[in-house]
Motif scaffolding. Structure first.
Motif, PDB file in Angstrom:
ATOM      1  N   LEU A   1       0.861  -1.176   0.000  1.00  0.00           N
ATOM      2  CA  LEU A   1       0.000   0.000   0.000  1.00  0.00           C
ATOM      3  C   LEU A   1       0.901   1.231   0.000  1.00  0.00           C
ATOM      4  N   ALA A   2       0.678   2.126  -0.947  1.00  0.00           N
ATOM      5  CA  ALA A   2       1.373   3.417  -0.956  1.00  0.00           C
ATOM      6  C   ALA A   2       0.297   4.472  -0.734  1.00  0.00           C
ATOM      7  N   ALA A   3       0.355   5.141   0.407  1.00  0.00           N
ATOM      8  CA  ALA A   3      -0.646   6.146   0.767  1.00  0.00           C
ATOM      9  C   ALA A   3       0.020   7.516   0.795  1.00  0.00           C
ATOM     10  N   TYR A   4      -0.495   8.428  -0.007  1.00  0.00           N
ATOM     11  CA  TYR A   4       0.092   9.754  -0.173  1.00  0.00           C
ATOM     12  C   TYR A   4      -0.748  10.777   0.575  1.00  0.00           C
ATOM     13  N   ILE A   5      -0.080  11.655   1.321  1.00  0.00           N
ATOM     14  CA  ILE A   5      -0.755  12.694   2.088  1.00  0.00           C
ATOM     15  C   ILE A   5      -0.549  14.023   1.370  1.00  0.00           C
ATOM     16  N   VAL A   6      -1.660  14.674   0.995  1.00  0.00           N
ATOM     17  CA  VAL A   6      -1.608  15.945   0.287  1.00  0.00           C
ATOM     18  C   VAL A   6      -2.027  17.051   1.254  1.00  0.00           C
ATOM     19  N   VAL A   7      -1.175  18.069   1.382  1.00  0.00           N
ATOM     20  CA  VAL A   7      -1.438  19.214   2.246  1.00  0.00           C
ATOM     21  C   VAL A   7      -1.271  20.479   1.409  1.00  0.00           C
ATOM     22  N   SER A   8      -2.268  21.325   1.406  1.00  0.00           N
ATOM     23  CA  SER A   8      -2.232  22.589   0.651  1.00  0.00           C
ATOM     24  C   SER A   8      -1.862  22.372  -0.820  1.00  0.00           C
ATOM     25  N   GLY A   9      -2.434  21.343  -1.423  1.00  0.00           N
ATOM     26  CA  GLY A   9      -2.238  21.093  -2.847  1.00  0.00           C
ATOM     27  C   GLY A   9      -0.922  20.459  -3.238  1.00  0.00           C
ATOM     28  N   LYS A  10      -0.120  20.021  -2.250  1.00  0.00           N
ATOM     29  CA  LYS A  10       1.160  19.369  -2.537  1.00  0.00           C
ATOM     30  C   LYS A  10       1.289  18.103  -1.706  1.00  0.00           C
ATOM     31  N   VAL A  11       1.988  17.110  -2.258  1.00  0.00           N
ATOM     32  CA  VAL A  11       2.238  15.898  -1.482  1.00  0.00           C
ATOM     33  C   VAL A  11       3.247  16.243  -0.389  1.00  0.00           C
ATOM     34  N   ALA A  12       2.864  15.983   0.858  1.00  0.00           N
ATOM     35  CA  ALA A  12       3.735  16.277   1.995  1.00  0.00           C
ATOM     36  C   ALA A  12       4.540  15.050   2.408  1.00  0.00           C
ATOM     37  N   GLY A  13       4.032  13.886   2.073  1.00  0.00           N
ATOM     38  CA  GLY A  13       4.715  12.650   2.435  1.00  0.00           C
ATOM     39  C   GLY A  13       3.883  11.461   2.046  1.00  0.00           C
TER      40      GLY A  13
END
Length: 168
Positions: free
Chosen positions: A81-93
């Motif tokens: 599983l690759a889970a991407y966290i988007v904050v303010s329109g950008k991937v943060a991690g």
């Protein structure tokens, strides 16, 4: 949508920084969103906005559509599983979690997985335990990764190849 495309592009970048090729699966709409290094089947999930703004935790759905209903993923449907966290329109991690770890943690029995990135502040003991085990699967969004970070990613993926899948 646009948020999912951000996650997909970041995933390609992360794996390519580790010297791994990425490709799209032959079947669209299945449980696999990306094939890494020719044999690692990846399920991508992207989450924009925290499930809990006060603690900055993020929840990703772990159900897949099966006709008119949704059902949990099976242990043999993807390798990582690759889970991407988007904050303010950008991937943060992102989190890169092998299927064996999801099985060990009992995650597939639930409908979702709550993720605790390094900047989160869980207030409950159980959430603190989850953040602790997840920290070994977390990668900050960067243009380049150190040798140690690349080695760690490769270590996580080493046992994820389809031919080595866990089958209990």
């Amino acid at each position: 949508g646009a948020v999912e495309a951000l996650g997909q592009r970041f995933g390609e970048h992360l794996f390519e920084c580790a010297g791994l090729s990425t490709d799209k699966p032959f079947v669209e709409g299945g449980p696999v969103d990306m094939i890494v290094d020719g044999s690692i089947n990846v399920q991508n999930k992207t989450r924009a906005g925290p499930a809990s703004p006060s603690t900055n935790c993020y929840s990703v759905n772990l159900l897949r559509r099966a006709g008119p209903v949704y059902r949990p993923y099976g242990h043999d449907e993807f390798d990582v599983l690759a889970a991407y966290i988007v904050v303010s329109g950008k991937v943060a991690g992102c989190f890169v979690i092998p299927m064996a770890e999801l099985i060990y943690r009992g995650v597939l029995r639930g409908r979702s997985l709550t993720l605790y990135p390094p900047w989160s502040s869980p207030t409950y003991k159980k959430a603190g335990y989850a953040k602790a085990w997840q920290s070994g699967h977390s990668f900050a969004a960067k243009d380049e990764y150190s040798k140690e970070e690349v080695d760690h990613l490769l270590h996580l993926l080493r046992d994820c190849r389809s031919r080595d899948r866990v089958t209990h």
